[in-house]
Structures are given as structure tokens and as C-alpha cells.
Design a protein around this motif. Structure first.
Motif, PDB file in Angstrom:
ATOM      1  N   UNK A  35     -32.921 -11.406  14.376  1.00 38.87           N
ATOM      2  CA  UNK A  35     -34.353 -11.605  14.607  1.00 38.87           C
ATOM      3  C   UNK A  35     -35.235 -11.177  13.453  1.00 38.87           C
ATOM      4  N   UNK A  36     -34.737 -11.301  12.233  1.00 37.75           N
ATOM      5  CA  UNK A  36     -35.485 -10.827  11.063  1.00 37.75           C
ATOM      6  C   UNK A  36     -36.646 -11.744  10.687  1.00 37.75           C
ATOM      7  N   UNK A  37     -36.573 -13.025  11.071  1.00 34.92           N
ATOM      8  CA  UNK A  37     -37.646 -13.966  10.785  1.00 34.92           C
ATOM      9  C   UNK A  37     -37.582 -14.632   9.422  1.00 34.92           C
ATOM     10  N   UNK A  38     -36.533 -14.381   8.638  1.00 41.00           N
ATOM     11  CA  UNK A  38     -36.415 -15.008   7.308  1.00 41.00           C
ATOM     12  C   UNK A  38     -36.401 -16.526   7.423  1.00 41.00           C
ATOM     13  N   UNK A  52     -37.015 -15.938  23.779  1.00 38.49           N
ATOM     14  CA  UNK A  52     -37.348 -14.776  24.602  1.00 38.49           C
ATOM     15  C   UNK A  52     -36.429 -13.580  24.377  1.00 38.49           C
ATOM     16  N   UNK A  53     -35.266 -13.814  23.749  1.00 43.15           N
ATOM     17  CA  UNK A  53     -34.340 -12.725  23.453  1.00 43.15           C
ATOM     18  C   UNK A  53     -34.474 -12.200  22.029  1.00 43.15           C
ATOM     19  N   UNK A  54     -35.380 -12.796  21.258  1.00 47.69           N
ATOM     20  CA  UNK A  54     -35.571 -12.376  19.878  1.00 47.69           C
ATOM     21  C   UNK A  54     -34.630 -13.056  18.903  1.00 47.69           C
ATOM     22  N   UNK A  73     -30.673 -17.165   5.763  1.00 50.59           N
ATOM     23  CA  UNK A  73     -30.184 -16.382   6.900  1.00 50.59           C
ATOM     24  C   UNK A  73     -29.214 -15.302   6.427  1.00 50.59           C
ATOM     25  N   UNK A  74     -29.563 -14.021   6.619  1.00 47.91           N
ATOM     26  CA  UNK A  74     -28.678 -12.948   6.160  1.00 47.91           C
ATOM     27  C   UNK A  74     -27.368 -12.887   6.954  1.00 47.91           C
ATOM     28  N   UNK A  75     -27.364 -13.443   8.150  1.00 48.74           N
ATOM     29  CA  UNK A  75     -26.160 -13.438   8.985  1.00 48.74           C
ATOM     30  C   UNK A  75     -25.285 -14.681   8.760  1.00 48.74           C
ATOM     31  N   UNK A  76     -25.815 -15.669   8.026  1.00 50.91           N
ATOM     32  CA  UNK A  76     -25.115 -16.924   7.738  1.00 50.91           C
ATOM     33  C   UNK A  76     -24.661 -17.629   9.020  1.00 50.91           C
TER      34      UNK A  76
END
Length: 163
Positions: A35-38, A52-54, A73-76
Motif C-alpha cells: 500500500x505504498x502508493x508508488x 478497502x484493504x489498502x 512496484x517495490x514488491x514486483x
């Protein structure tokens, strides 16, 4: 805003449904959306929002599949998919069965039921979670219907409820 799309239609897909509630408390899935918003910042069309879960979610109607969100996306966990393929895996958890289940209520546990059910041979369990080869997938929905964790589902809401 109406966006002109080219055939074949593609859009970004976030391989996380936020069932771990985006790991904000440190207890959830380390492989899912944080949920970082990048991705939201990278999208100039406003096609991405936090659900709703972020967890990040994509509005396929607005997305033009430019891939900018996937790059940042940092999580790829964001990839471009064919919109004609409605059956998707909304999980990227790499933990094994019981651990994955503990981290997220709708995590893929790598049980292999989907892989055995798929008559097209489009699903493989890779790093403890299901991966669909969209070139082989027939979008029949049997994997989504049989998935005990509901980590695979139909984006149209026909075979499974949209989450």
C-alpha cells in the motif's frame, strides 16, 4: 475519461487482493501489496487506487497497459495481462501452505488443485503459488471454482464473486 485502447486489450493486474490487510502490522504477507502508493503516483490516467484493504487495484477501463506501475512496484507484483483472460491469481505469497494461510485469509497455499483441474495445462505451482500462463488459459473458470482459498477468481464475477 474515455481512453482509446488497442486490440488486444491489456491492463495492469495487481497479484494481491489485500487479504493480509497489506501487512501494515507486520503480521501479513511479505510478498503482497504494501500500500505504498508508488503505482498510483506513476499512473497518469488515475487507473490505480487503494481498495478497502489498502491494496492497489486497477480500473481496467482506464488502464492503457503502459507498464509504468509495474516498473515502480517495490514488491514486483504488478504485471500486464490480457483483458480477455478473466481468470486471474490475485496472490503472490511465496510461503508454504499453513504459513501462507496464517498470513492471509485468501492466500494461495500451493495445494495444486488448480493445476490438476486445468485441462489446458495453463497453471503451474511456482514458488508455492499458482501462476497462470495466459497464452494457454481458456478462461473456463474451473480453477477458480475449485480453489479452496479463493486466491484464483473471475474478474467478471461469473464463476466466483469479485473480491
Amino acid at each position: 475519461m474515455a481512453v482509446k485502447k488497442r486490440f488486444p486489450y491489456r491492463a495492469a493486474l495487481v497479484a494481491c487482493n489485500g487479504g493480509c490487510r497489506t501487512a501494515k502490522d507486520g503480521q501479513g504477507c511479505a510478498d503482497g501489496c504494501i500500500g505504498c502508493g508508488a503505482c498510483i503516483q506513476a499512473c497518469k490516467l488515475g487507473a490505480i487506487f487503494l481498495n478497502e484493504y489498502g491494496a492497489a487495484e486497477v480500473d481496467e477501463e482506464k488502464c492503457i497497459a503502459c507498464g509504468k506501475c509495474a516498473k515502480v512496484c517495490p514488491q514486483e507484483i504488478i504485471h500486464i495481462h490480457e483483458c480477455a483472460n478473466y481468470i486471474v491469481v490475485k496472490c503472490s505469497n511465496k510461503s508454504k501452505g499453513a504459513a501462507a494461510k496464517k498470513q492471509c485469509e485468501v492466500s494461495c497455499i500451493g495445494c495444486g488443485i488448480c493445476e490438476k483441474t486445468c485441462t489446458a495445462g495453463a497453471i503451474q505451482i511456482t514458488e508455492n503459488h499458482a501462476v497462470i500462463n495466459e497464452e494457454l488459459c481458456l478462461s473456463c473458470g474451473m480453477c477458480a471454482v475449485k480453489c479452496p482459498q479463493h486466491a484464483i477468481y473471475d474478474l467478471r464475477g461469473i464463476y466466483t464473486e469479485i473480491k
